[in-house]
Design a protein around this motif. Structure first.
Motif, PDB file in Angstrom:
ATOM      1  N   THR A  40       1.039  -0.881   0.283  1.00  0.00           N
ATOM      2  CA  THR A  40       0.139   0.273   0.008  1.00  0.00           C
ATOM      3  C   THR A  40       0.612   1.209  -0.154  1.00  0.00           C
ATOM      4  OG1 THR A  40      -0.084   0.394   2.816  1.00  0.00           O
ATOM      5  CG2 THR A  40      -2.253  -1.211   0.802  1.00  0.00           C
ATOM      6  N   ALA A  41       0.453   2.503  -0.603  1.00  0.00           N
ATOM      7  CA  ALA A  41       1.607   3.443  -1.139  1.00  0.00           C
ATOM      8  C   ALA A  41      -0.027   4.475  -0.856  1.00  0.00           C
ATOM      9  CB  ALA A  41       1.905   3.677  -1.910  1.00  0.00           C
ATOM     10  N   LEU A  42       0.501   5.504   0.117  1.00  0.00           N
ATOM     11  CA  LEU A  42      -0.016   6.799  -0.016  1.00  0.00           C
ATOM     12  C   LEU A  42       0.664   7.810  -1.046  1.00  0.00           C
ATOM     13  CD1 LEU A  42      -2.145   9.176   1.086  1.00  0.00           C
ATOM     14  CD2 LEU A  42      -0.585   9.387   2.725  1.00  0.00           C
ATOM     15  N   GLU A  43       0.229   8.766  -2.120  1.00  0.00           N
ATOM     16  CA  GLU A  43       1.511   9.712  -2.766  1.00  0.00           C
ATOM     17  C   GLU A  43       0.853  11.021  -2.791  1.00  0.00           C
ATOM     18  OE1 GLU A  43       1.370   9.400  -7.087  1.00  0.00           O
ATOM     19  OE2 GLU A  43       2.842  10.833  -7.137  1.00  0.00           O
ATOM     20  N   ILE A  44       1.406  11.795  -1.839  1.00  0.00           N
ATOM     21  CA  ILE A  44       1.905  12.676  -1.889  1.00  0.00           C
ATOM     22  C   ILE A  44       1.774  14.302  -3.447  1.00  0.00           C
ATOM     23  CG2 ILE A  44       2.441  15.456  -0.225  1.00  0.00           C
ATOM     24  CD1 ILE A  44       3.651  13.067   1.356  1.00  0.00           C
ATOM     25  N   GLY A  45       0.947  15.250  -3.334  1.00  0.00           N
ATOM     26  CA  GLY A  45       0.612  15.645  -4.989  1.00  0.00           C
ATOM     27  C   GLY A  45       0.831  14.712  -6.140  1.00  0.00           C
ATOM     28  N   ALA A  46       0.187  14.535  -6.567  1.00  0.00           N
ATOM     29  CA  ALA A  46       0.456  13.122  -7.376  1.00  0.00           C
ATOM     30  C   ALA A  46       0.204  14.063  -9.030  1.00  0.00           C
ATOM     31  CB  ALA A  46      -0.624  12.006  -7.223  1.00  0.00           C
ATOM     32  N   PRO A  67      -4.631  18.649  -4.335  1.00  0.00           N
ATOM     33  CA  PRO A  67      -5.270  19.779  -3.775  1.00  0.00           C
ATOM     34  C   PRO A  67      -5.975  20.055  -5.134  1.00  0.00           C
ATOM     35  CG  PRO A  67      -2.832  19.948  -3.531  1.00  0.00           C
ATOM     36  CD  PRO A  67      -2.450  18.869  -3.684  1.00  0.00           C
ATOM     37  N   ASP A  68      -5.322  19.994  -6.181  1.00  0.00           N
ATOM     38  CA  ASP A  68      -5.518  20.302  -7.073  1.00  0.00           C
ATOM     39  C   ASP A  68      -6.326  19.583  -8.607  1.00  0.00           C
ATOM     40  OD1 ASP A  68      -6.802  21.506 -10.543  1.00  0.00           O
ATOM     41  OD2 ASP A  68      -4.312  22.933  -9.370  1.00  0.00           O
ATOM     42  N   PRO A  69      -8.118  19.559  -8.400  1.00  0.00           N
ATOM     43  CA  PRO A  69      -8.692  18.809  -9.289  1.00  0.00           C
ATOM     44  C   PRO A  69      -8.728  18.301 -10.378  1.00  0.00           C
ATOM     45  CG  PRO A  69     -10.391  20.363  -8.272  1.00  0.00           C
ATOM     46  CD  PRO A  69      -8.628  20.786  -7.896  1.00  0.00           C
ATOM     47  N   ALA A  70      -8.392  19.546 -11.061  1.00  0.00           N
ATOM     48  CA  ALA A  70      -8.152  19.448 -12.924  1.00  0.00           C
ATOM     49  C   ALA A  70      -7.022  18.188 -12.655  1.00  0.00           C
ATOM     50  CB  ALA A  70      -7.851  20.659 -13.570  1.00  0.00           C
ATOM     51  N   ALA A  88      -7.054  16.891  -1.623  1.00  0.00           N
ATOM     52  CA  ALA A  88      -6.207  16.861  -0.529  1.00  0.00           C
ATOM     53  C   ALA A  88      -4.906  18.114  -0.598  1.00  0.00           C
ATOM     54  CB  ALA A  88      -7.067  16.421   0.710  1.00  0.00           C
ATOM     55  N   ALA A  89      -4.434  18.553   0.185  1.00  0.00           N
ATOM     56  CA  ALA A  89      -3.362  19.652  -0.284  1.00  0.00           C
ATOM     57  C   ALA A  89      -2.819  17.989   1.382  1.00  0.00           C
ATOM     58  CB  ALA A  89      -3.525  20.707   0.358  1.00  0.00           C
ATOM     59  N   PHE A  90      -1.663  18.120   1.294  1.00  0.00           N
ATOM     60  CA  PHE A  90      -1.086  17.515   2.737  1.00  0.00           C
ATOM     61  C   PHE A  90      -1.703  17.156   3.926  1.00  0.00           C
ATOM     62  CE2 PHE A  90       2.432  15.128   4.643  1.00  0.00           C
ATOM     63  CZ  PHE A  90       1.725  13.329   4.525  1.00  0.00           C
ATOM     64  N   TRP A 117       7.460  16.309   8.637  1.00  0.00           N
ATOM     65  CA  TRP A 117       7.768  15.179   9.292  1.00  0.00           C
ATOM     66  C   TRP A 117       7.159  14.160   9.468  1.00  0.00           C
ATOM     67  CZ3 TRP A 117      10.364  13.779   5.017  1.00  0.00           C
ATOM     68  CH2 TRP A 117      11.629  15.364   3.862  1.00  0.00           C
ATOM     69  N   SER A 118       6.802  15.198  10.590  1.00  0.00           N
ATOM     70  CA  SER A 118       5.740  14.368  11.658  1.00  0.00           C
ATOM     71  C   SER A 118       5.028  13.976  11.223  1.00  0.00           C
ATOM     72  CB  SER A 118       5.039  14.941  13.466  1.00  0.00           C
ATOM     73  OG  SER A 118       5.218  16.431  12.731  1.00  0.00           O
ATOM     74  N   ARG A 119       4.356  14.526  10.428  1.00  0.00           N
ATOM     75  CA  ARG A 119       2.792  14.537   9.202  1.00  0.00           C
ATOM     76  C   ARG A 119       2.968  13.227   8.419  1.00  0.00           C
ATOM     77  NH1 ARG A 119       2.571  19.468   7.336  1.00  0.00           N
ATOM     78  NH2 ARG A 119       1.377  20.591   9.065  1.00  0.00           N
ATOM     79  N   ILE A 120       4.196  13.162   7.950  1.00  0.00           N
ATOM     80  CA  ILE A 120       4.485  12.614   6.635  1.00  0.00           C
ATOM     81  C   ILE A 120       4.456  11.042   8.100  1.00  0.00           C
ATOM     82  CG2 ILE A 120       5.980  10.775   5.382  1.00  0.00           C
ATOM     83  CD1 ILE A 120       7.136  14.077   4.314  1.00  0.00           C
ATOM     84  N   ALA A 121       5.358  10.077   8.940  1.00  0.00           N
ATOM     85  CA  ALA A 121       5.824   9.038   9.845  1.00  0.00           C
ATOM     86  C   ALA A 121       4.490   9.273  10.457  1.00  0.00           C
ATOM     87  CB  ALA A 121       6.174  10.044  10.878  1.00  0.00           C
ATOM     88  N   ALA A 122       3.768  10.132  10.367  1.00  0.00           N
ATOM     89  CA  ALA A 122       2.239   9.548  10.542  1.00  0.00           C
ATOM     90  C   ALA A 122       1.568   8.886   9.598  1.00  0.00           C
ATOM     91  CB  ALA A 122       1.052  11.240  11.560  1.00  0.00           C
TER      92      ALA A 122
END
Ligand SMILES: C[S@@+](CC[C@H](N)C(=O)[O-])C[C@H]1O[C@@H](n2cnc3c(N)ncnc32)[C@H](O)[C@@H]1O
Length: 252
Positions: A40-46, A67-70, A88-90, A117-122
């Motif tokens: 499983t993976a979460l991608e930021i700003g795909a 965050p950008d629907p387009a 959503a923004a990260f 970094w705490s947000r990513i670690a979470a």
């Protein structure tokens, strides 16, 4: 999230067409480093999913966020149905599960530095992997690069994106590795570089510039003039340096 951070959606089809994608070696490098199955993976700003598709086709269940629907609308056209999307923004992602992998391709510098970094670690399970990769695409020939700079300099100066923590471009350890080695939530930080030297038609190079945020900040009239000036000094085909710097780290 600033206007500049959200400037890509207006050119999402051009972004998909002209930006270089990522090689499968990135997925291979992440798997080899993980040393455990990555399911499983979460991608930021795909964005339009240029990295998403590589991980998804590697059999990983990717949650692609932006965050950008387009940008996500374009992504939906490019990735398998197994990919889940969240607009959503990260920093504003709703609480959710933890993942084997969190990754960010050419997007981490758009996220808020405080608490990054705490947000990513979470979002990572213990031992889970964080991967960040990207790099600037520039003209390989220094003389041509200087000619392009001279052609546009009265309308647009520097079009590069400096390291958020001020790390110089020639430093052996690049950002975000420089921050990761100091982040208490992460260990075993590695950096590697995948070299690429593609040659593209001049029109495609202009197309690529049309998706770079420094150009997207200009008014339409100035942008057209900048592109006309650059086009006049370009040969038919342009050799580029498009190295990808990959950073890997493990959640403690
Ligand atoms: C240069 S694009 C990279 C897109 C894609 N990952 C790729 O490699 O082609 C940057 C992306 O980051 C997104 N972005 C901007 N601010 C963000 C934030 N705070 N959190 C997450 N993504 C953000 C933009 O909407 C855009 O799609």
């Amino acid at each position: 999230v600033t206007d500049r951070a959200l400037s890509f959606g207006a050119v999402a089809p051009a972004y998909e067409r002209f930006r270089l994608g990522y090689p499968d070696e990135i997925v291979d490098a992440v798997r080899a480093y993980a040393g455990h199955p990555v399911r499983t993976a979460l991608e930021i700003g795909a964005g339009t999913g240029k990295a998403t598709r590589r991980f998804a086709r590697g059999g990983i269940a990717v949650t692609a966020t932006d965050p950008d629907p387009a940008m996500l609308a374009e992504l939906r056209r490019q990735v398998p149905d197994s990919v889940t999307t969240v607009t959503a923004a990260f920093e504003q992602l709703p609480a959710g599960p933890s993942y084997d992998l969190v990754f960010a391709a050419a997007s981490l510098h758009w996220t808020a530095p405080i608490g990054r970094w705490s947000r990513i670690a979470a979002r990572l399970r213990p031992g889970g992997v964080f991967a960040a990769f990207g790099g600037e695409t520039r003209i390989a020939d220094p003389a041509l690069e200087r000619a392009v700079l001279a052609a546009r300099s009265s309308l647009l100066g520097d079009d590069s994106f400096p390291a958020p923590d001020g790390t110089p471009a020639d430093s052996p350890l690049q950002w975000p590795g420089t921050e990761l080695v100091r982040a208490e939530q992460f260990t075993d930080v590695r950096q590697s570089i995948l070299e690429r030297r593609p040659t593209v038609p001049a029109g495609d190079f202009i197309g690529l510039l049309s998706t770079v945020s420094a150009y997207l900040q200009l008014s339409e009239a100035i942008r057209s003039e900048v592109f006309a000036r650059i086009e006049r000094v370009l040969p038919e085909r342009v050799e580029l340096t498009a190295d990808i710097t990959l950073h890997l780290a493990r959640r403690c």
